[in-house]
Design an enzyme around this catalytic site. Structure first.
Site, PDB file in Angstrom:
ATOM      1  N   ASP A   1     -29.840 -31.843  -2.198  1.00  0.00           N
ATOM      2  CA  ASP A   1     -28.470 -31.385  -1.944  1.00  0.00           C
ATOM      3  C   ASP A   1     -27.517 -32.411  -2.564  1.00  0.00           C
ATOM      4  O   ASP A   1     -27.924 -33.518  -2.925  1.00  0.00           O
ATOM      5  CB  ASP A   1     -28.235 -31.293  -0.420  1.00  0.00           C
ATOM      6  CG  ASP A   1     -26.797 -30.919  -0.089  1.00  0.00           C
ATOM      7  OD1 ASP A   1     -26.257 -29.983  -0.708  1.00  0.00           O
ATOM      8  OD2 ASP A   1     -26.196 -31.581   0.783  1.00  0.00           O
TER       9      ASP A   1
ATOM     10  N   HIS B   1     -22.709 -26.959   5.207  1.00  0.00           N
ATOM     11  CA  HIS B   1     -22.002 -27.527   6.366  1.00  0.00           C
ATOM     12  C   HIS B   1     -21.587 -26.480   7.396  1.00  0.00           C
ATOM     13  O   HIS B   1     -21.309 -26.812   8.548  1.00  0.00           O
ATOM     14  CB  HIS B   1     -20.752 -28.268   5.898  1.00  0.00           C
ATOM     15  CG  HIS B   1     -21.034 -29.528   5.143  1.00  0.00           C
ATOM     16  ND1 HIS B   1     -21.803 -29.547   3.991  1.00  0.00           N
ATOM     17  CD2 HIS B   1     -20.649 -30.805   5.366  1.00  0.00           C
ATOM     18  CE1 HIS B   1     -21.878 -30.791   3.548  1.00  0.00           C
ATOM     19  NE2 HIS B   1     -21.181 -31.575   4.363  1.00  0.00           N
TER      20      HIS B   1
HETATM   21  N1  DGL Z   1     -23.791 -28.873  -0.086  1.00  0.00           N
HETATM   22  C1  DGL Z   1     -22.639 -28.179  -0.595  1.00  0.00           C
HETATM   23  C2  DGL Z   1     -22.862 -26.656  -0.505  1.00  0.00           C
HETATM   24  O1  DGL Z   1     -23.719 -26.173   0.194  1.00  0.00           O
HETATM   25  C3  DGL Z   1     -21.374 -28.561   0.161  1.00  0.00           C
HETATM   26  C4  DGL Z   1     -20.884 -29.976  -0.118  1.00  0.00           C
HETATM   27  C5  DGL Z   1     -20.402 -30.187  -1.543  1.00  0.00           C
HETATM   28  O2  DGL Z   1     -19.339 -29.669  -1.924  1.00  0.00           O
HETATM   29  O3  DGL Z   1     -21.096 -30.870  -2.283  1.00  0.00           O
HETATM   30  O4  DGL Z   1     -22.182 -25.918  -1.180  1.00  0.00           O
END
Ligand code: DGL
Length: 275
Positions: free
Chosen positions: A10, A188
């Site tokens: 991630d 999130h």
């Molecule tokens: N992990 C990102 C998503 O699921 C959210 C955080 C980011 O903008 O990097 O889109």
């Protein structure tokens, strides 16, 4: 314990909300989690930048000898899944397809909402997958970017009055469109599920849950659907910034304290024959 190792990556800490479902459903597997905490957030970056970062993460995991890669980031899954697939050398599971299929199955009225980062919404990846699986005839898809929710979730303001007000504002267009199902298209947002459900009492789709089911199908493993047992988790954690900040926020996403977190360097050059 199985000898299967799954790489999960991630842009930062958010992918732990996906890892949580994987540990709950497939506790017998070993996991390598990579969070690109030095360069988070990805959600407001260009598709080209996201693709470059994603290729580096996939290359790191490939060199780590994983048997599969799970793109536990909706932004990367939307903007650069093809790039990850071409670098990975192993099967890849992203967030979009499993969540879109689930939403089509779960929705009664076929009026489906999608919320995510700006990059995810602008890519229209969810919209495309929904129309591919649900047909264009009787399906309505309403999308909305909700970038502020990322910071609120990391801050732990899960039921804060400010969070209520912002969620209410963001969800207005979706409620006006009378959706009955909402895809939480950002790592999130499942943390804010109670607040979102309070304001929009519709069926919520958490992509991490459905992606874990997809992983189980691809690997031909038997899934459990019980509560998560933290001590059953076999995870190596890697981050690209200093590990201490990550460990503190990780608890919010996983529900338990994590052990050792190692620093990863993504500087190794992805071969130019790959994107
Ligand atoms: N992990 C990102 C998503 O699921 C959210 C955080 C980011 O903008 O990097 O889109």
């Amino acid at each position: 314990m199985s000898s299967i190792r799954i790489g999960v990556f991630d842009s930062g800490v958010g992918g732990l909300s996906v890892l949580r479902h994987m540990i709950a459903q497939l506790p017998m597997v070993q996991y390598v989690y990579l969070g690109d905490t030095a360069r988070v957030p990805y959600g407001n970056k260009s598709a080209a930048t996201i693709a470059h970062y994603a290729a580096q993460s996939a290359w790191f995991l490939r060199n780590n000898g994983v048997d599969m890669i799970v793109v536990a980031c909706n932004t990367v899954s939307s903007a650069a899944l093809d790039v990850v697939e071409s670098v990975a050398g192993v099967p890849v599971v992203g967030m979009i397809e499993p969540a879109a299929r689930a939403a089509i199955e779960l929705s009664v009225t076929k009026r489906i909402g999608v919320i995510g980062t700006r990059a995810t919404i602008e890519s229209q990846a969810y919209e495309l997958a929904l129309y591919t699986h649900g047909g264009t005839g009787n399906l309505t898809v309403v999308q909305h970017a909700c970038p502020l929710l990322v910071a609120l979730a990391e801050e732990g303001w899960l039921a804060h009055p400010a969070t209520y007000a912002i969620v209410e504002e963001y969800l207005q267009p979706l409620l006006q469109a009378q959706i009955d199902t909402l895809i939480l298209g950002c790592t999130h947002f499942p943390l804010l599920a109670d607040t979102i459900e309070h304001i929009a009492p519709v069926t919520l789709v958490d992509p991490g849950y459905w992606a874990a089911r997809q992983v189980q199908r691809v690997l031909g493993l038997q899934a459990r659907d019980g509560a998560m047992q933290p001590h059953a988790a076999h995870v190596e954690y890697y981050v690209t910034d200093i590990p201490s900040n990550f460990a503190a926020v990780a608890r919010q996403f996983l529900g338990f304290d994590i052990g050792k977190v190692q620093r990863a360097s993504l500087d190794a050059v992805v071969p130019s024959s790959l994107p």
